[in-house]
Design a protein around this motif. Structure first.
Motif, PDB file in Angstrom:
ATOM      1  N   GLY B 197     -10.926  12.739  22.124  1.00  0.00           N
ATOM      2  CA  GLY B 197      -9.742  11.899  22.209  1.00  0.00           C
ATOM      3  C   GLY B 197      -9.827  10.705  21.282  1.00  0.00           C
ATOM      4  N   ALA B 198     -11.034  10.169  21.095  1.00  0.00           N
ATOM      5  CA  ALA B 198     -11.187   8.995  20.231  1.00  0.00           C
ATOM      6  C   ALA B 198     -10.803   9.349  18.800  1.00  0.00           C
ATOM      7  CB  ALA B 198     -12.627   8.485  20.298  1.00  0.00           C
ATOM      8  N   GLY B 199     -11.213  10.519  18.352  1.00  0.00           N
ATOM      9  CA  GLY B 199     -10.841  10.960  17.009  1.00  0.00           C
ATOM     10  C   GLY B 199      -9.334  11.130  16.875  1.00  0.00           C
ATOM     11  N   THR B 200      -8.755  11.808  17.862  1.00  0.00           N
ATOM     12  CA  THR B 200      -7.302  12.011  17.866  1.00  0.00           C
ATOM     13  C   THR B 200      -6.570  10.677  17.865  1.00  0.00           C
ATOM     14  OG1 THR B 200      -7.721  13.955  19.202  1.00  0.00           O
ATOM     15  CG2 THR B 200      -5.441  13.213  19.058  1.00  0.00           C
ATOM     16  N   ALA B 201      -7.065   9.740  18.659  1.00  0.00           N
ATOM     17  CA  ALA B 201      -6.396   8.446  18.793  1.00  0.00           C
ATOM     18  C   ALA B 201      -6.370   7.715  17.451  1.00  0.00           C
ATOM     19  CB  ALA B 201      -7.105   7.600  19.856  1.00  0.00           C
ATOM     20  N   LEU B 202      -7.473   7.749  16.742  1.00  0.00           N
ATOM     21  CA  LEU B 202      -7.556   7.065  15.455  1.00  0.00           C
ATOM     22  C   LEU B 202      -6.578   7.685  14.461  1.00  0.00           C
ATOM     23  CD1 LEU B 202      -9.321   4.709  14.710  1.00  0.00           C
ATOM     24  CD2 LEU B 202     -10.927   6.273  13.624  1.00  0.00           C
ATOM     25  N   LEU B 203      -6.555   9.001  14.474  1.00  0.00           N
ATOM     26  CA  LEU B 203      -5.652   9.732  13.581  1.00  0.00           C
ATOM     27  C   LEU B 203      -4.194   9.370  13.862  1.00  0.00           C
ATOM     28  CD1 LEU B 203      -5.845  12.175  11.531  1.00  0.00           C
ATOM     29  CD2 LEU B 203      -5.076  13.568  13.456  1.00  0.00           C
ATOM     30  N   LEU B 204      -3.838   9.395  15.135  1.00  0.00           N
ATOM     31  CA  LEU B 204      -2.448   9.113  15.506  1.00  0.00           C
ATOM     32  C   LEU B 204      -2.089   7.666  15.246  1.00  0.00           C
ATOM     33  CD1 LEU B 204      -2.146  11.218  18.764  1.00  0.00           C
ATOM     34  CD2 LEU B 204      -0.997  11.612  16.580  1.00  0.00           C
ATOM     35  N   LEU B 205      -3.063   6.775  15.455  1.00  0.00           N
ATOM     36  CA  LEU B 205      -2.819   5.349  15.195  1.00  0.00           C
ATOM     37  C   LEU B 205      -2.389   5.151  13.745  1.00  0.00           C
ATOM     38  CD1 LEU B 205      -3.284   2.272  16.101  1.00  0.00           C
ATOM     39  CD2 LEU B 205      -5.422   2.494  14.829  1.00  0.00           C
ATOM     40  N   VAL B 206      -3.199   5.683  12.852  1.00  0.00           N
ATOM     41  CA  VAL B 206      -2.930   5.486  11.426  1.00  0.00           C
ATOM     42  C   VAL B 206      -1.604   6.146  11.038  1.00  0.00           C
ATOM     43  CG1 VAL B 206      -3.764   5.937   9.106  1.00  0.00           C
ATOM     44  CG2 VAL B 206      -5.368   5.265  10.896  1.00  0.00           C
ATOM     45  N   ALA B 207      -1.397   7.369  11.537  1.00  0.00           N
ATOM     46  CA  ALA B 207      -0.160   8.079  11.210  1.00  0.00           C
ATOM     47  C   ALA B 207       1.053   7.299  11.688  1.00  0.00           C
ATOM     48  CB  ALA B 207      -0.188   9.470  11.829  1.00  0.00           C
ATOM     49  N   ALA B 208       0.999   6.830  12.929  1.00  0.00           N
ATOM     50  CA  ALA B 208       2.139   6.106  13.489  1.00  0.00           C
ATOM     51  C   ALA B 208       2.375   4.813  12.720  1.00  0.00           C
ATOM     52  CB  ALA B 208       1.894   5.817  14.967  1.00  0.00           C
ATOM     53  N   GLU B 209       1.276   4.149  12.348  1.00  0.00           N
ATOM     54  CA  GLU B 209       1.424   2.881  11.626  1.00  0.00           C
ATOM     55  C   GLU B 209       1.927   3.090  10.206  1.00  0.00           C
ATOM     56  OE1 GLU B 209      -1.847   0.079  13.947  1.00  0.00           O
ATOM     57  OE2 GLU B 209      -2.396   1.037  12.064  1.00  0.00           O
ATOM     58  N   MET B 210       1.666   4.254   9.651  1.00  0.00           N
ATOM     59  CA  MET B 210       2.163   4.526   8.300  1.00  0.00           C
ATOM     60  C   MET B 210       3.639   4.886   8.330  1.00  0.00           C
ATOM     61  SD  MET B 210      -0.859   6.613   6.420  1.00  0.00           S
ATOM     62  CE  MET B 210      -2.229   5.728   5.698  1.00  0.00           C
ATOM     63  N   ILE B 211       4.044   5.500   9.451  1.00  0.00           N
ATOM     64  CA  ILE B 211       5.432   5.948   9.537  1.00  0.00           C
ATOM     65  C   ILE B 211       6.349   4.807   9.946  1.00  0.00           C
ATOM     66  CG2 ILE B 211       7.021   7.457  10.809  1.00  0.00           C
ATOM     67  CD1 ILE B 211       4.684   9.453  10.988  1.00  0.00           C
ATOM     68  N   ALA B 212       5.923   4.027  10.921  1.00  0.00           N
ATOM     69  CA  ALA B 212       6.878   3.097  11.505  1.00  0.00           C
ATOM     70  C   ALA B 212       6.239   1.800  11.958  1.00  0.00           C
ATOM     71  CB  ALA B 212       7.578   3.780  12.690  1.00  0.00           C
ATOM     72  N   ALA B 213       5.607   1.072  11.025  1.00  0.00           N
ATOM     73  CA  ALA B 213       5.071  -0.221  11.427  1.00  0.00           C
ATOM     74  C   ALA B 213       4.919  -1.095  10.198  1.00  0.00           C
ATOM     75  CB  ALA B 213       3.708  -0.040  12.103  1.00  0.00           C
ATOM     76  N   ASN B 214       4.969  -2.419  10.390  1.00  0.00           N
ATOM     77  CA  ASN B 214       4.650  -3.279   9.254  1.00  0.00           C
ATOM     78  C   ASN B 214       3.404  -4.110   9.493  1.00  0.00           C
ATOM     79  OD1 ASN B 214       5.972  -4.877  11.127  1.00  0.00           O
ATOM     80  ND2 ASN B 214       7.915  -4.676   9.983  1.00  0.00           N
ATOM     81  N   SER B 215       2.695  -3.786  10.588  1.00  0.00           N
ATOM     82  CA  SER B 215       1.362  -4.373  10.741  1.00  0.00           C
ATOM     83  C   SER B 215       0.438  -3.318  11.310  1.00  0.00           C
ATOM     84  CB  SER B 215       1.425  -5.595  11.662  1.00  0.00           C
ATOM     85  OG  SER B 215       1.698  -5.190  12.969  1.00  0.00           O
ATOM     86  N   GLY B 216      -0.842  -3.608  11.242  1.00  0.00           N
ATOM     87  CA  GLY B 216      -1.830  -2.619  11.663  1.00  0.00           C
ATOM     88  C   GLY B 216      -2.523  -2.047  10.442  1.00  0.00           C
ATOM     89  N   ILE B 217      -3.680  -1.427  10.662  1.00  0.00           N
ATOM     90  CA  ILE B 217      -4.500  -0.968   9.543  1.00  0.00           C
ATOM     91  C   ILE B 217      -3.789   0.121   8.747  1.00  0.00           C
ATOM     92  CG2 ILE B 217      -6.750  -0.050   8.866  1.00  0.00           C
ATOM     93  CD1 ILE B 217      -7.845  -1.206  11.498  1.00  0.00           C
ATOM     94  N   GLY B 218      -3.073   0.988   9.450  1.00  0.00           N
ATOM     95  CA  GLY B 218      -2.342   2.055   8.766  1.00  0.00           C
ATOM     96  C   GLY B 218      -1.282   1.482   7.840  1.00  0.00           C
ATOM     97  N   ALA B 219      -0.556   0.463   8.313  1.00  0.00           N
ATOM     98  CA  ALA B 219       0.471  -0.190   7.503  1.00  0.00           C
ATOM     99  C   ALA B 219      -0.166  -0.889   6.306  1.00  0.00           C
ATOM    100  CB  ALA B 219       1.246  -1.189   8.358  1.00  0.00           C
ATOM    101  N   LEU B 220      -1.327  -1.506   6.558  1.00  0.00           N
ATOM    102  CA  LEU B 220      -2.058  -2.179   5.480  1.00  0.00           C
ATOM    103  C   LEU B 220      -2.393  -1.202   4.353  1.00  0.00           C
ATOM    104  CD1 LEU B 220      -3.978  -4.540   4.376  1.00  0.00           C
ATOM    105  CD2 LEU B 220      -5.760  -3.452   5.730  1.00  0.00           C
ATOM    106  N   VAL B 221      -2.893  -0.036   4.739  1.00  0.00           N
ATOM    107  CA  VAL B 221      -3.279   0.972   3.749  1.00  0.00           C
ATOM    108  C   VAL B 221      -2.062   1.437   2.959  1.00  0.00           C
ATOM    109  CG1 VAL B 221      -4.146   3.340   3.486  1.00  0.00           C
ATOM    110  CG2 VAL B 221      -5.329   1.736   5.005  1.00  0.00           C
ATOM    111  N   LEU B 222      -0.976   1.699   3.678  1.00  0.00           N
ATOM    112  CA  LEU B 222       0.209   2.221   3.017  1.00  0.00           C
ATOM    113  C   LEU B 222       0.817   1.179   2.063  1.00  0.00           C
ATOM    114  CD1 LEU B 222       1.734   4.943   3.183  1.00  0.00           C
ATOM    115  CD2 LEU B 222       3.492   3.698   4.443  1.00  0.00           C
TER     116      LEU B 222
END
Ligand SMILES: Nc1ncnc2c1ncn2[C@@H]1O[C@H](COP(=O)(O)OP(=O)(O)OP(=O)(O)O)[C@@H](O)[C@H]1O
Ligand SMILES: [Mg+2]
Lengths: 260, 265
Positions: B197-222
């Motif tokens: 679950g921890a692996g899945t959670a990290l994956l989904l976190l980044v994906a969600a932040e890349m799709i629909a967020a302006n903060s968070g590590i995923g948004a930072l990367v994008l």
């Protein structure tokens, strides 16, 4: 409390749908405060019979009941399992406390009673060890302590001393008899060992090979309290001989069946 | 004539040693190689900045407070989503493992919904609960829920029937049985589920932040990628790697705490 086993048969069905008859029309009564030994060849249904009395499996025919008022705060039955059945995630202390928890005792009373029974079974100093850190004989004694701690009206013991060395076994037998004299329990004691059965019990019930039937019931004409000296008495030897001659043919037949 | 034959320890070939030096060395080698190919200019910094640059930029972002905001936002999402999903998964797994009726209801539902890639549900979740925090937490929660429920169920089913009978013989009721026998029996499987679950959670976190967020590590990367700030992008990636290592370490610690009886010493 009295235990009445009334025309009980038990047939197991294995995974392929074959039926395995384990007990056939067994009737017996264990009187209140009696020490009864159950003897019979391997696979004859001794454990099955104890499970039936403990309510852990249902008879295919017939019925089992307990008669008498259970004293308040005392559980009706407790079982010492042949395979020990200790909880691997609980320490010795916590294993012994299990039944007391279910009986609703407070923490300090639980700890006190558990400690007393750990002491009694020679496990002092191992309270905080887990079962996998103990020897086979020690695990077996934890199972005994766990059952004794709840002070049941009926104590069901399935080959309780089988993993102990001869000396420890002798001491534990005497200890169990002393507890029994003190607490007036009904005890059903399963064993393979004829000497042990005769030494401990008021009556010895001999079961036939599978499917188990009651072959005979032999009263033991030895006084109480039992002492090691009685192991040489004529009454003791006579009872052992009688049972041995009965069981011998059964055991041979069971063995041949196993080979076939 | 008798000869002395030494008895060798035949289990030696099976022994799994720790090799602590090799462990560190392999990581150091990777970083050194990275420095080598970037420091010599063999690879353009636009494609891969050097580790020293990444470190420097990371510190700068830390000082300016830019990093802290992203990390805290991401941590909050993942901790909430992971925690809720794990709790719910264990509860459902226990119920489905214990009550046959719950199994009859739950198993077909789980079997039908489990194969859906959870990220595909993000647009739907955004419609339902808005584009704010709730949708990200919800998608992580869903992703963690399934492996947890399935593993807990499997763990409960492997509980030793002898121990169940022992507990019942001492008067254990349903609740006691679940809490004192089924749950501990399932714990090793539950921890396996937590790691999944921890692996899945990290994956989904980044994906969600890349799709629909302006903060968070995923948004930072994008964002960094959009602005061609490859060094910042790498800071985000290293951060994610650290997050993964930390969660793994935490779970291992937790497992040792929760399963003291399994220590083989
Ligand atoms: N759950 C089960 N399913 C199918 N068959 C069973 C089951 N439990 C026991 N049996 C069968 O019932 C018979 C009696 O088993 P039981 O365990 O009562 O014997 P036992 O007298 O206690 O033997 P032992 O002295 O070896 O412990 C055996 O032949 C066994 O194969
Ligand atoms: Mg048996």
């Amino acid at each position: 409390m009295r235990v009445v086993v009334d025309h009980v048969s038990k047939t197991y069905t294995d995974r392929r749908g074959h039926s395995v008859p384990a007990l056939h029309d067994v009737s017996l009564t264990v009187e209140s405060e009696e020490f009864l030994a159950l003897l019979g060849p391997s696979g004859c249904g001794k454990s099955t019979l104890l499970n039936l009395v403990a309510g852990l499996t249902a008879p295919s025919a017939g019925g089992v009941h307990l008669e008498g008022e259970p004293a308040r705060g005392r559980s009706a039955t407790a079982m010492v399992f042949q395979e020990f059945a200790l909880f691997p995630w609980r320490t010795v202390q916590a294993n012994v406390e299990f039944g007391l928890e279910e009986a609703g005792l407070g923490a300090s009373e639980r700890a006190r009673r558990a400690r007393a029974h750990i002491q009694l079974t020679g496990l002092a100093g191992f309270e905080s060890k887990y079962p996998h850190q103990l020897s086979g004989g020690m695990r077996q004694r934890v199972g005994i302590a766990r059952a004794l701690a709840v002070d049941p009206a009926v104590l069901l013991m399935d080959e309780p001393f089988s993993a102990l060395d001869a000396q420890t076994r002798q001491l534990m037998q005497e200890e169990l008899l002393a507890i029994w004299e003190r607490t007036r329990k009904t005890i059903v004691y399963v064993t393979h060992n004829i000497h042990e059965a005769v030494f401990m019990a008021d009556r010895v019930v001999v079961l036939s090979r599978r499917p188990g039937r009651v072959l005979t019931m032999i009263p033991v004409a030895l006084g109480r309290p039992r002492t090691e000296a009685m192991l040489g008495e004529p009454a003791f030897l006579a009872a052992v001989d009688r049972i041995w001659s009965l069981i011998r043919s059964q055991a041979q037949a069971a063995l041949r069946e196993g080979e076939a | 004539m008798s000869t002395r034959l030494p008895v060798p320890d035949r289990t030696r070939a099976l022994e799994r040693r720790g090799h602590p030096v090799v462990r560190v060395a392999s990581l150091v080698t990777l970083v050194l190689l990275w420095e080598l190919v970037t420091g010599t200019g063999w690879v353009q910094p636009l494609f891969l900045p050097s580790p020293l640059d990444v470190l420097g930029t990371g510190f700068e972002m830390l000082r300016s407070g830019e990093l802290v905001g992203h990390v805290i936002t991401s941590l909050r999402r993942i901790v909430l989503g992971f925690g809720l999903g794990a709790l719910l998964g264990v509860a459902v797994g226990l119920a489905v493992g214990f009550w046959s009726l719950a199994e009859a209801v739950g198993n077909p539902l789980i079997a039908a919904t489990f194969p859906i890639p959870k990220i595909a549900l993000l647009p739907l979740l955004i419609l339902w609960v808005g584009i704010g925090e709730a949708s990200k937490v919800a998608v992580i929660m869903l992703g963690v829920f399934f492996p947890m429920a399935i593993n807990t169920f499997a763990g409960v089913r492997t509980a030793d029937p002898l121990l169940i009978r022992a507990a019942v013989s001492f008067g254990a009721g349903r609740w006691s049985l679940i809490r004192k026998v089924l749950l501990p029996s399932a714990l090793p499987m539950i921890f396996a589920g937590l790691r999944l679950g921890a692996g899945t959670a990290l994956l989904l976190l980044v994906a969600a932040e890349m799709i629909a967020a302006n903060s968070g590590i995923g948004a930072l990367v994008l964002n960094a990628q959009n602005l061609m700030e490859t060094t910042k992008l790498m800071v985000g990636i290293v951060l994610l790697s650290l997050l993964g290592i930390c969660s793994h370490w935490l779970l291992a610690r937790l497992e040792r705490l929760a399963l003291p009886w399994r220590s083989h010493s």
